[in-house]
Design a protein around this motif. Structure first.
Motif, PDB file in Angstrom:
ATOM      1  N   GLY A   3       0.789  -1.228   0.000  1.00 15.06           N
ATOM      2  CA  GLY A   3       0.000   0.000   0.000  1.00 15.06           C
ATOM      3  C   GLY A   3       0.818   1.273   0.000  1.00 15.06           C
ATOM      4  O   GLY A   3       0.298   2.339   0.319  1.00 15.06           O
ATOM      5  N   VAL A   4       2.091   1.188  -0.351  1.00 11.88           N
ATOM      6  CA  VAL A   4       2.974   2.352  -0.382  1.00 11.88           C
ATOM      7  C   VAL A   4       3.186   2.771  -1.840  1.00 11.88           C
ATOM      8  O   VAL A   4       3.552   1.943  -2.682  1.00 11.88           O
ATOM      9  N   TRP A   5       2.934   4.043  -2.128  1.00 13.90           N
ATOM     10  CA  TRP A   5       3.197   4.570  -3.468  1.00 13.90           C
ATOM     11  C   TRP A   5       4.687   4.829  -3.602  1.00 13.90           C
ATOM     12  O   TRP A   5       5.301   5.417  -2.719  1.00 13.90           O
ATOM     13  N   LYS A   6       5.282   4.396  -4.715  1.00 15.07           N
ATOM     14  CA  LYS A   6       6.709   4.573  -4.973  1.00 15.07           C
ATOM     15  C   LYS A   6       6.894   5.220  -6.329  1.00 15.07           C
ATOM     16  O   LYS A   6       6.139   4.928  -7.262  1.00 15.07           O
ATOM     17  N   ALA A   7       7.892   6.099  -6.431  1.00 15.18           N
ATOM     18  CA  ALA A   7       8.152   6.791  -7.691  1.00 15.18           C
ATOM     19  C   ALA A   7       9.585   7.288  -7.726  1.00 15.18           C
ATOM     20  O   ALA A   7      10.301   7.258  -6.719  1.00 15.18           O
ATOM     21  N   THR A   8       9.981   7.755  -8.903  1.00 15.94           N
ATOM     22  CA  THR A   8      11.209   8.526  -9.035  1.00 15.94           C
ATOM     23  C   THR A   8      10.785   9.968  -9.245  1.00 15.94           C
ATOM     24  O   THR A   8       9.703  10.237  -9.773  1.00 15.94           O
ATOM     25  N   ALA A   9      11.614  10.894  -8.810  1.00 17.13           N
ATOM     26  CA  ALA A   9      11.294  12.308  -8.940  1.00 17.13           C
ATOM     27  C   ALA A   9      12.569  13.135  -8.883  1.00 17.13           C
ATOM     28  O   ALA A   9      13.636  12.632  -8.527  1.00 17.13           O
TER      29      ALA A   9
END
Length: 59
Positions: free
Chosen positions: A33-39
């Motif tokens: 349930g954790v949103w992960k991304a690059t930024a």
């Protein structure tokens, strides 16, 4: 932090943008349930997460 995340993808992206991140890519919710991304932040490419409480963490 794992948990039942009720944030939509758009809400998670908005949280990241409000925290000063841009060029958000690959935004996906994992099986915990954790949103992960690059930024991008301050010119650096980083990995970030948004947990079920809306906490933004740089990894």
């Amino acid at each position: 932090m794992p948990g039942a995340n009720s944030f939509t993808e758009g809400q998670a992206k908005s949280r990241l943008e409000a925290s000063g991140y841009s060029n958000i890519g690959g935004l996906k919710k994992d099986d915990k349930g954790v949103w992960k991304a690059t930024a991008t932040h301050s010119g650096a490419q980083v990995n970030v997460t948004v947990d079920y409480r809306g906490n933004v963490t740089r990894n």
